[in-house]
Write a protein that holds these residues in place. Structure first.
Motif, mmCIF file in Angstrom:
data_model
loop_
_atom_site.group_PDB
_atom_site.id
_atom_site.type_symbol
_atom_site.label_atom_id
_atom_site.label_comp_id
_atom_site.label_asym_id
_atom_site.label_seq_id
_atom_site.Cartn_x
_atom_site.Cartn_y
_atom_site.Cartn_z
ATOM 1 N N VAL A 27 0.867 -1.172 0.000
ATOM 2 C CA VAL A 27 0.000 0.000 0.000
ATOM 3 C C VAL A 27 0.908 1.227 0.000
ATOM 4 N N VAL A 28 0.826 2.019 -1.057
ATOM 5 C CA VAL A 28 1.641 3.231 -1.138
ATOM 6 C C VAL A 28 0.786 4.403 -0.664
ATOM 7 N N ASP A 29 1.265 5.066 0.379
ATOM 8 C CA ASP A 29 0.566 6.192 0.986
ATOM 9 C C ASP A 29 1.229 7.480 0.515
ATOM 10 N N PHE A 30 0.600 8.159 -0.453
ATOM 11 C CA PHE A 30 1.079 9.479 -0.870
ATOM 12 C C PHE A 30 0.474 10.513 0.071
ATOM 13 N N TRP A 31 1.329 11.237 0.771
ATOM 14 C CA TRP A 31 0.880 12.189 1.777
ATOM 15 C C TRP A 31 1.688 13.473 1.641
ATOM 16 N N GLY A 32 1.366 14.467 2.450
ATOM 17 C CA GLY A 32 2.151 15.699 2.474
ATOM 18 C C GLY A 32 1.852 16.499 3.720
ATOM 19 N N GLU A 33 2.762 17.405 4.043
ATOM 20 C CA GLU A 33 2.539 18.254 5.213
ATOM 21 C C GLU A 33 1.372 19.196 4.954
ATOM 22 N N GLY A 34 0.672 19.529 6.034
ATOM 23 C CA GLY A 34 -0.420 20.498 5.914
ATOM 24 C C GLY A 34 -1.645 19.910 5.225
ATOM 25 N N CYS A 35 -1.777 18.590 5.250
ATOM 26 C CA CYS A 35 -2.921 17.924 4.633
ATOM 27 C C CYS A 35 -3.698 17.276 5.777
ATOM 28 N N PRO A 36 -4.838 17.867 6.174
ATOM 29 C CA PRO A 36 -5.541 17.379 7.361
ATOM 30 C C PRO A 36 -5.915 15.899 7.267
ATOM 31 N N ASN A 37 -6.385 15.470 6.111
ATOM 32 C CA ASN A 37 -6.794 14.079 5.952
ATOM 33 C C ASN A 37 -5.592 13.131 6.056
ATOM 34 N N CYS A 38 -4.417 13.612 5.616
ATOM 35 C CA CYS A 38 -3.192 12.802 5.746
ATOM 36 C C CYS A 38 -2.877 12.602 7.227
ATOM 37 N N ASP A 39 -3.083 13.668 8.011
ATOM 38 C CA ASP A 39 -2.802 13.585 9.451
ATOM 39 C C ASP A 39 -3.769 12.620 10.129
ATOM 40 N N VAL A 40 -5.033 12.645 9.701
ATOM 41 C CA VAL A 40 -6.032 11.728 10.273
ATOM 42 C C VAL A 40 -5.597 10.283 10.022
ATOM 43 N N TYR A 41 -5.176 10.006 8.792
ATOM 44 C CA TYR A 41 -4.717 8.651 8.481
ATOM 45 C C TYR A 41 -3.462 8.310 9.297
ATOM 46 N N ALA A 42 -2.507 9.240 9.345
ATOM 47 C CA ALA A 42 -1.240 8.964 10.038
ATOM 48 C C ALA A 42 -1.492 8.617 11.508
ATOM 49 N N GLU A 43 -2.450 9.299 12.122
ATOM 50 C CA GLU A 43 -2.775 8.995 13.516
ATOM 51 C C GLU A 43 -3.408 7.611 13.644
ATOM 52 N N ALA A 44 -4.199 7.232 12.657
ATOM 53 C CA ALA A 44 -4.905 5.943 12.702
ATOM 54 C C ALA A 44 -3.992 4.784 12.311
ATOM 55 N N GLU A 45 -2.926 5.087 11.575
ATOM 56 C CA GLU A 45 -2.126 4.018 10.959
ATOM 57 C C GLU A 45 -1.647 2.936 11.946
ATOM 58 N N ARG A 73 4.295 10.552 -11.872
ATOM 59 C CA ARG A 73 4.340 9.245 -12.536
ATOM 60 C C ARG A 73 2.994 8.529 -12.418
ATOM 61 N N PHE A 74 2.301 8.730 -11.289
ATOM 62 C CA PHE A 74 1.024 8.057 -11.082
ATOM 63 C C PHE A 74 -0.161 9.001 -11.260
ATOM 64 N N GLY A 75 0.103 10.197 -11.807
ATOM 65 C CA GLY A 75 -0.974 11.123 -12.142
ATOM 66 C C GLY A 75 -1.825 11.532 -10.960
#
Length: 115
Positions: A27-45, A73-75
């Motif tokens: 599972v490739v997790d494309f994330w970035g700083e300042g992305c609220p939904n990324c933070d939600v996932y990171a906390e749940a991971e 590369r993955f659009g």
């Protein structure tokens, strides 16, 4: 049984981490700083991965802002985006993190059959 392992990917090691493994779901997790939904996932991971203990699974994290070439590369248009690979093939993707049950459901559906 061990928890699934997480890795950090760059352009240089992406193919080795994602496309070369056999017999496991990547599972490739494309994330970035300042992305609220990324933070939600990171906390749940951690708790998501503990649910999948012993599964043939790895999570490869890609900072989409630092690794723009991979995002292109993955659009990718939005983050977080999760790409699912098995045996070097892209099986599908989840655009966004829609919560625990959905994420676990998609991951479980795509795990390799137990041998």
């Amino acid at each position: 049984m061990a928890h699934p392992t997480t890795y950090e990917a760059t352009t240089e090691n992406f193919d080795a981490l994602v496309l070369e493994p056999r017999g496991e779901l990547v599972v490739v997790d494309f994330w970035g700083e300042g992305c609220p939904n990324c933070d939600v996932y990171a906390e749940a991971e951690p708790s998501l991965l503990s649910e999948l203990e012993g599964a043939p699974l790895r999570v490869v994290k890609v900072n989409a802002y630092q690794q723009e070439e991979l995002a292109r590369r993955f659009g990718l248009y939005g983050i977080p985006t999760f790409l699912l690979f098995r045996d070097g093939k892209l099986l599908g993707k989840m655009s966004q993190y829609y919560g625990r049950e959905y994420w676990l459901g998609v991951v479980r559906e795509n795990l390799p059959a137990a041998s």
